[in-house]
Design a protein around this motif. Structure first.
Motif, PDB file in Angstrom:
ATOM      1  N   THR A  69       1.116  -1.067   0.012  1.00  0.00           N
ATOM      2  CA  THR A  69      -0.144   0.128   0.080  1.00  0.00           C
ATOM      3  C   THR A  69       0.881   1.321   0.177  1.00  0.00           C
ATOM      4  OG1 THR A  69       0.153  -0.088   2.523  1.00  0.00           O
ATOM      5  CG2 THR A  69      -1.922  -1.195   1.157  1.00  0.00           C
ATOM      6  N   LEU A  70       0.432   2.261  -0.546  1.00  0.00           N
ATOM      7  CA  LEU A  70       0.954   3.784  -0.690  1.00  0.00           C
ATOM      8  C   LEU A  70       0.569   4.536   0.712  1.00  0.00           C
ATOM      9  CD1 LEU A  70      -0.002   4.575  -4.143  1.00  0.00           C
ATOM     10  CD2 LEU A  70       2.214   3.892  -3.427  1.00  0.00           C
ATOM     11  N   PRO A  71       1.252   5.594   0.978  1.00  0.00           N
ATOM     12  CA  PRO A  71       1.058   6.189   2.136  1.00  0.00           C
ATOM     13  C   PRO A  71      -0.629   6.555   2.472  1.00  0.00           C
ATOM     14  CG  PRO A  71       2.977   7.087   1.383  1.00  0.00           C
ATOM     15  CD  PRO A  71       2.414   5.926   0.322  1.00  0.00           C
ATOM     16  N   ASP A  72      -1.360   6.794   1.320  1.00  0.00           N
ATOM     17  CA  ASP A  72      -2.680   6.936   1.495  1.00  0.00           C
ATOM     18  C   ASP A  72      -3.668   5.851   1.802  1.00  0.00           C
ATOM     19  OD1 ASP A  72      -2.832   5.887  -1.155  1.00  0.00           O
ATOM     20  OD2 ASP A  72      -3.635   7.513  -2.097  1.00  0.00           O
ATOM     21  N   GLY A  73      -2.877   4.698   1.836  1.00  0.00           N
ATOM     22  CA  GLY A  73      -3.712   3.426   2.085  1.00  0.00           C
ATOM     23  C   GLY A  73      -4.110   2.770   0.820  1.00  0.00           C
ATOM     24  N   LYS A  74      -3.881   3.432  -0.340  1.00  0.00           N
ATOM     25  CA  LYS A  74      -4.357   2.747  -1.665  1.00  0.00           C
ATOM     26  C   LYS A  74      -3.185   1.383  -2.121  1.00  0.00           C
ATOM     27  CE  LYS A  74      -4.604   3.567  -6.573  1.00  0.00           C
ATOM     28  NZ  LYS A  74      -4.033   4.578  -7.637  1.00  0.00           N
ATOM     29  N   VAL A  75      -3.963   0.380  -2.459  1.00  0.00           N
ATOM     30  CA  VAL A  75      -3.196  -0.907  -2.670  1.00  0.00           C
ATOM     31  C   VAL A  75      -2.815  -0.790  -3.995  1.00  0.00           C
ATOM     32  CG1 VAL A  75      -3.384  -3.379  -3.015  1.00  0.00           C
ATOM     33  CG2 VAL A  75      -4.849  -2.259  -1.226  1.00  0.00           C
ATOM     34  N   PHE A  76      -1.342  -0.962  -4.073  1.00  0.00           N
ATOM     35  CA  PHE A  76      -0.787  -0.863  -5.510  1.00  0.00           C
ATOM     36  C   PHE A  76      -0.444  -2.177  -6.125  1.00  0.00           C
ATOM     37  CE2 PHE A  76       2.710  -0.291  -2.684  1.00  0.00           C
ATOM     38  CZ  PHE A  76       3.816  -1.230  -3.251  1.00  0.00           C
ATOM     39  N   ASP A  77      -0.318  -3.084  -5.346  1.00  0.00           N
ATOM     40  CA  ASP A  77       0.016  -4.362  -5.588  1.00  0.00           C
ATOM     41  C   ASP A  77      -0.254  -5.536  -4.387  1.00  0.00           C
ATOM     42  OD1 ASP A  77       1.096  -6.574  -7.657  1.00  0.00           O
ATOM     43  OD2 ASP A  77       3.059  -6.248  -7.090  1.00  0.00           O
ATOM     44  N   GLU A  78      -0.633  -6.739  -4.918  1.00  0.00           N
ATOM     45  CA  GLU A  78      -0.955  -7.790  -4.089  1.00  0.00           C
ATOM     46  C   GLU A  78      -0.765  -8.970  -4.766  1.00  0.00           C
ATOM     47  OE1 GLU A  78      -4.716  -7.983  -2.091  1.00  0.00           O
ATOM     48  OE2 GLU A  78      -5.700  -6.872  -3.506  1.00  0.00           O
ATOM     49  N   GLY A  79      -0.479 -10.148  -4.277  1.00  0.00           N
ATOM     50  CA  GLY A  79      -0.135 -11.307  -4.775  1.00  0.00           C
ATOM     51  C   GLY A  79      -0.312 -12.745  -3.694  1.00  0.00           C
ATOM     52  N   ALA A 115      13.029   1.744  -1.727  1.00  0.00           N
ATOM     53  CA  ALA A 115      12.115   1.551  -2.706  1.00  0.00           C
ATOM     54  C   ALA A 115      12.345   1.898  -4.131  1.00  0.00           C
ATOM     55  CB  ALA A 115      10.726   1.847  -2.301  1.00  0.00           C
ATOM     56  N   TYR A 116      11.717   2.910  -4.726  1.00  0.00           N
ATOM     57  CA  TYR A 116      12.039   3.258  -6.009  1.00  0.00           C
ATOM     58  C   TYR A 116      12.623   4.517  -5.793  1.00  0.00           C
ATOM     59  CZ  TYR A 116       9.309  -0.753  -7.735  1.00  0.00           C
ATOM     60  OH  TYR A 116       8.803  -2.207  -7.595  1.00  0.00           O
ATOM     61  N   GLY A 117      12.695   5.321  -4.741  1.00  0.00           N
ATOM     62  CA  GLY A 117      13.496   6.558  -4.873  1.00  0.00           C
ATOM     63  C   GLY A 117      12.802   7.584  -5.578  1.00  0.00           C
ATOM     64  N   ASP A 118      13.542   8.552  -6.616  1.00  0.00           N
ATOM     65  CA  ASP A 118      13.016   9.595  -7.024  1.00  0.00           C
ATOM     66  C   ASP A 118      12.113   9.111  -8.435  1.00  0.00           C
ATOM     67  OD1 ASP A 118      15.144   9.102  -8.333  1.00  0.00           O
ATOM     68  OD2 ASP A 118      16.059  11.301  -8.264  1.00  0.00           O
ATOM     69  N   LYS A 119      12.047   7.978  -8.652  1.00  0.00           N
ATOM     70  CA  LYS A 119      11.543   7.464 -10.113  1.00  0.00           C
ATOM     71  C   LYS A 119      10.199   6.932  -9.709  1.00  0.00           C
ATOM     72  CE  LYS A 119      15.808   7.093 -12.344  1.00  0.00           C
ATOM     73  NZ  LYS A 119      16.299   8.142 -11.773  1.00  0.00           N
ATOM     74  N   ALA A 120       9.199   7.230 -10.341  1.00  0.00           N
ATOM     75  CA  ALA A 120       7.848   6.474 -10.390  1.00  0.00           C
ATOM     76  C   ALA A 120       7.998   5.139 -11.041  1.00  0.00           C
ATOM     77  CB  ALA A 120       6.828   7.700 -11.141  1.00  0.00           C
ATOM     78  N   SER A 121       6.947   4.172 -10.466  1.00  0.00           N
ATOM     79  CA  SER A 121       7.144   2.947 -11.126  1.00  0.00           C
ATOM     80  C   SER A 121       5.598   2.548 -11.049  1.00  0.00           C
ATOM     81  CB  SER A 121       8.012   1.943 -10.137  1.00  0.00           C
ATOM     82  OG  SER A 121       7.773   0.461 -10.600  1.00  0.00           O
TER      83      SER A 121
END
Length: 175
Positions: A69-79, A115-121
């Motif tokens: 999850t992201l800081p706002d609680g949104k799930v970005f990936d799961e498995g 994590a991904y630093g200053d790059k979006a993924s």
């Protein structure tokens, strides 16, 4: 000719050296966190359910259930039953898994630098701290996995190459 005034050096009193180091550290911290900024970034791993046994190393491959999850609680990936070579994921995920044991469930906070630093993924914006719930189901070394793959290949070759019933001499080969 210039005259030099000599000042004799006094020996440092017992315990003064410790006070000197404490004073230098206090000045560095007060000067905007110089000492804090030099500390290595780490992941925060909280045990939700303890596991047992050994922990994986950076050379292992892990089998996990996870939700990110992201800081706002949104799930970005799961498995579920996802396979992750520890050497091929973001550094914070590797550092977290190296602190886990089979059968355990953990909550992990990974700072953006690991994590991904200053790059979006994908759905992850640049400079995002990530939170994961991870259940470590199992892990194996790369050597164990390669050995299992060789055994499976040998079995498949035996089945396809006539080493099994139905592959009698003179019979047409299987496509």
């Amino acid at each position: 000719m210039t005259e030099i005034t000599r000042v004799p050096l006094q020996p440092i009193a017992k315990g003064s050296l410790t006070k000197l180091w404490v004073g230098i550290a206090a000045i560095a911290l007060a000067a905007g966190g110089i000492a804090y900024a030099a500390l290595p970034t780490s992941v925060d791993v909280v045990t939700l359910r303890p596991g047992s046994g050994e922990s994986p190393t950076a050379d292992d491959v892990a089998l996990v259930n996870y939700k990110g999850t992201l800081p706002d609680g949104k799930v970005f990936d799961e498995g579920e039953q996802a396979v992750f070579p520890l050497s091929e994921v973001v550094p914070g995920f590797t550092k977290a898994l190296e602190q886990m044991q089979r059968g355990g469930k953990y909550k992990v906070e990974i700072p953006s630098e690991l994590a991904y630093g200053d790059k979006a993924s994908g759905p992850i914006p640049a400079n995002s701290d990530l939170t994961f719930e991870i259940e470590l189901l199992d892990f194996k070394s790369r050597a164990e996995i390669e050995q299992q793959q060789r055994i499976l290949q040998q079995l498949q070759q035996m089945q396809m190459g006539g080493g099994m019933p139905g592959g009698a001499p003179g019979a047409a080969p299987h496509p």
